[in-house]
Design a protein around this motif. Structure first.
Motif, mmCIF file in Angstrom:
data_model
loop_
_atom_site.group_PDB
_atom_site.id
_atom_site.type_symbol
_atom_site.label_atom_id
_atom_site.label_comp_id
_atom_site.label_asym_id
_atom_site.label_seq_id
_atom_site.Cartn_x
_atom_site.Cartn_y
_atom_site.Cartn_z
ATOM 1 N N VAL A 1 68.609 38.437 53.403
ATOM 2 C CA VAL A 1 67.878 39.185 52.388
ATOM 3 C C VAL A 1 66.392 39.086 52.727
ATOM 4 C CG1 VAL A 1 67.336 39.389 49.942
ATOM 5 C CG2 VAL A 1 69.623 38.673 50.645
ATOM 6 N N THR A 2 65.739 40.232 52.885
ATOM 7 C CA THR A 2 64.311 40.283 53.188
ATOM 8 C C THR A 2 63.575 40.721 51.932
ATOM 9 O OG1 THR A 2 64.770 40.829 55.491
ATOM 10 C CG2 THR A 2 62.553 41.300 54.684
ATOM 11 N N VAL A 3 62.617 39.887 51.523
ATOM 12 C CA VAL A 3 61.885 40.129 50.280
ATOM 13 C C VAL A 3 60.408 40.355 50.603
ATOM 14 C CG1 VAL A 3 61.388 39.246 47.973
ATOM 15 C CG2 VAL A 3 63.487 38.526 49.149
ATOM 16 N N PRO A 4 59.971 41.613 50.637
ATOM 17 C CA PRO A 4 58.551 41.880 50.874
ATOM 18 C C PRO A 4 57.737 41.508 49.638
ATOM 19 C CG PRO A 4 59.711 43.918 50.464
ATOM 20 C CD PRO A 4 60.738 42.824 50.468
ATOM 21 N N LEU A 5 56.461 41.228 49.850
ATOM 22 C CA LEU A 5 55.572 40.845 48.759
ATOM 23 C C LEU A 5 54.802 42.054 48.254
ATOM 24 C CD1 LEU A 5 54.163 37.669 50.522
ATOM 25 C CD2 LEU A 5 56.025 37.777 48.871
ATOM 26 N N SER A 6 54.547 42.098 46.952
ATOM 27 C CA SER A 6 53.785 43.202 46.365
ATOM 28 C C SER A 6 52.281 43.005 46.553
ATOM 29 C CB SER A 6 54.092 43.310 44.876
ATOM 30 O OG SER A 6 53.628 42.137 44.205
ATOM 31 N N ALA A 7 51.868 41.792 46.863
ATOM 32 C CA ALA A 7 50.451 41.478 47.062
ATOM 33 C C ALA A 7 50.348 40.315 48.037
ATOM 34 C CB ALA A 7 49.808 41.103 45.731
ATOM 35 N N GLN A 8 49.187 40.163 48.639
ATOM 36 C CA GLN A 8 48.960 39.047 49.558
ATOM 37 C C GLN A 8 48.972 37.733 48.786
ATOM 38 O OE1 GLN A 8 45.554 39.548 52.040
ATOM 39 N NE2 GLN A 8 45.712 37.526 52.945
ATOM 40 N N LEU A 9 49.539 36.710 49.399
ATOM 41 C CA LEU A 9 49.542 35.381 48.791
ATOM 42 C C LEU A 9 48.187 34.725 49.021
ATOM 43 C CD1 LEU A 9 53.062 34.183 49.980
ATOM 44 C CD2 LEU A 9 52.422 34.981 47.691
ATOM 45 N N PRO A 10 47.766 33.834 48.109
ATOM 46 C CA PRO A 10 46.481 33.155 48.302
ATOM 47 C C PRO A 10 46.536 32.194 49.489
ATOM 48 C CG PRO A 10 47.556 32.412 46.282
ATOM 49 C CD PRO A 10 48.409 33.485 46.872
ATOM 50 N N PHE A 11 45.409 32.039 50.168
ATOM 51 C CA PHE A 11 45.316 31.113 51.290
ATOM 52 C C PHE A 11 45.347 29.674 50.801
ATOM 53 C CE2 PHE A 11 43.343 34.994 52.928
ATOM 54 C CZ PHE A 11 44.004 35.124 54.133
ATOM 55 N N SER A 12 45.842 28.771 51.657
ATOM 56 C CA SER A 12 45.827 27.324 51.397
ATOM 57 C C SER A 12 46.441 26.967 50.046
ATOM 58 C CB SER A 12 44.403 26.771 51.489
ATOM 59 O OG SER A 12 43.870 27.031 52.768
ATOM 60 N N THR A 13 47.509 27.629 49.699
ATOM 61 C CA THR A 13 48.179 27.400 48.414
ATOM 62 C C THR A 13 49.666 27.198 48.642
ATOM 63 O OG1 THR A 13 46.574 28.789 47.263
ATOM 64 C CG2 THR A 13 48.655 28.414 46.147
ATOM 65 N N SER A 14 50.233 26.241 47.947
ATOM 66 C CA SER A 14 51.674 26.032 47.988
ATOM 67 C C SER A 14 52.339 27.093 47.110
ATOM 68 C CB SER A 14 52.011 24.629 47.469
ATOM 69 O OG SER A 14 53.401 24.419 47.503
ATOM 70 N N VAL A 15 53.295 27.803 47.684
ATOM 71 C CA VAL A 15 53.994 28.865 46.967
ATOM 72 C C VAL A 15 55.477 28.517 46.917
ATOM 73 C CG1 VAL A 15 54.599 31.324 46.951
ATOM 74 C CG2 VAL A 15 52.324 30.598 47.715
ATOM 75 N N THR A 16 56.054 28.663 45.750
ATOM 76 C CA THR A 16 57.492 28.424 45.576
ATOM 77 C C THR A 16 58.192 29.755 45.377
ATOM 78 O OG1 THR A 16 57.081 26.277 44.551
ATOM 79 C CG2 THR A 16 59.232 27.285 44.129
ATOM 80 N N THR A 17 59.260 29.961 46.124
ATOM 81 C CA THR A 17 60.112 31.139 45.927
ATOM 82 C C THR A 17 61.359 30.676 45.204
ATOM 83 O OG1 THR A 17 59.321 32.116 47.994
ATOM 84 C CG2 THR A 17 61.356 33.011 47.068
ATOM 85 N N THR A 18 61.640 31.287 44.073
ATOM 86 C CA THR A 18 62.823 30.937 43.287
ATOM 87 C C THR A 18 63.831 32.071 43.390
ATOM 88 O OG1 THR A 18 61.447 29.676 41.758
ATOM 89 C CG2 THR A 18 63.651 30.296 40.985
ATOM 90 N N VAL A 19 65.076 31.710 43.686
ATOM 91 C CA VAL A 19 66.167 32.676 43.784
ATOM 92 C C VAL A 19 67.147 32.380 42.660
ATOM 93 C CG1 VAL A 19 68.003 33.599 45.238
ATOM 94 C CG2 VAL A 19 65.919 32.695 46.295
ATOM 95 N N THR A 20 67.457 33.394 41.860
ATOM 96 C CA THR A 20 68.407 33.213 40.765
ATOM 97 C C THR A 20 69.828 33.149 41.320
ATOM 98 O OG1 THR A 20 66.968 34.444 39.278
ATOM 99 C CG2 THR A 20 69.253 34.161 38.579
ATOM 100 N N GLY A 21 70.529 32.098 40.971
ATOM 101 C CA GLY A 21 71.921 31.923 41.393
ATOM 102 C C GLY A 21 72.839 31.896 40.177
ATOM 103 N N GLY A 22 74.015 31.407 40.374
ATOM 104 C CA GLY A 22 74.969 31.288 39.278
ATOM 105 C C GLY A 22 75.558 32.624 38.879
ATOM 106 N N SER A 23 76.138 32.660 37.694
ATOM 107 C CA SER A 23 76.869 33.850 37.260
ATOM 108 C C SER A 23 75.967 35.072 37.084
ATOM 109 C CB SER A 23 77.609 33.570 35.955
ATOM 110 O OG SER A 23 76.692 33.221 34.932
ATOM 111 N N SER A 24 74.669 34.863 36.829
ATOM 112 C CA SER A 24 73.766 36.001 36.660
ATOM 113 C C SER A 24 72.908 36.236 37.907
ATOM 114 C CB SER A 24 72.853 35.776 35.457
ATOM 115 O OG SER A 24 72.036 34.644 35.679
ATOM 116 N N GLY A 25 73.215 35.545 38.994
ATOM 117 C CA GLY A 25 72.391 35.609 40.191
ATOM 118 C C GLY A 25 72.937 36.522 41.279
ATOM 119 N N ILE A 26 72.466 36.280 42.471
ATOM 120 C CA ILE A 26 72.866 37.060 43.633
ATOM 121 C C ILE A 26 74.356 36.855 43.918
ATOM 122 C CG2 ILE A 26 72.542 37.263 46.137
ATOM 123 C CD1 ILE A 26 69.611 36.699 45.670
ATOM 124 N N LYS A 27 75.017 37.945 44.240
ATOM 125 C CA LYS A 27 76.473 37.926 44.435
ATOM 126 C C LYS A 27 76.857 38.127 45.906
ATOM 127 C CE LYS A 27 77.174 38.091 39.914
ATOM 128 N NZ LYS A 27 76.383 37.041 39.336
#
Length: 94
Positions: free
Chosen positions: A65-91
């Motif tokens: 799965v390729t997820v493009p960004l809608s805006a540039q991420l800030p420099f020198s910043t820790s970024v967390t990507t959260t993926v929804t799983g479980g019964s309401s998540g990706i199948k």
């Protein structure tokens, strides 16, 4: 939609904890099963100090799965990507 209970994320680009990652490149998540492309909308979120990016138009190819960004991420910043799983998540298509 089929749901394979054992489906997991097997790898990401950039890698978890990576430093010097591009602030413009998409995030790629590889799963243990082929992904149902209709189940990915609204299932990815980005967070961190100053992060305003959201997921752009998501593309799937088999288990990748390729997820493009809608805006540039800030420099020198820790970024967390959260993926929804479980019964309401990706199948799985399995």
């Amino acid at each position: 939609m089929p749901t394979h209970a054992g489906m997991t994320a097997t790898s990401t680009t950039p890698l978890s904890g990576a430093t010097g990652a591009s602030t413009l490149n998409p995030v790629v998540v590889n799963f243990s099963d082929p992904v149902d492309s209709t189940s990915t909308t609204g299932k990815f979120a980005f967070s961190g100090t100053g992060v305003t990016a959201t997921a752009g138009t998501i593309a799937t190819s088999g288990s990748a799965v390729t997820v493009p960004l809608s805006a540039q991420l800030p420099f020198s910043t820790s970024v967390t990507t959260t993926v929804t799983g479980g019964s309401s998540g990706i199948k799985s298509t399995l």
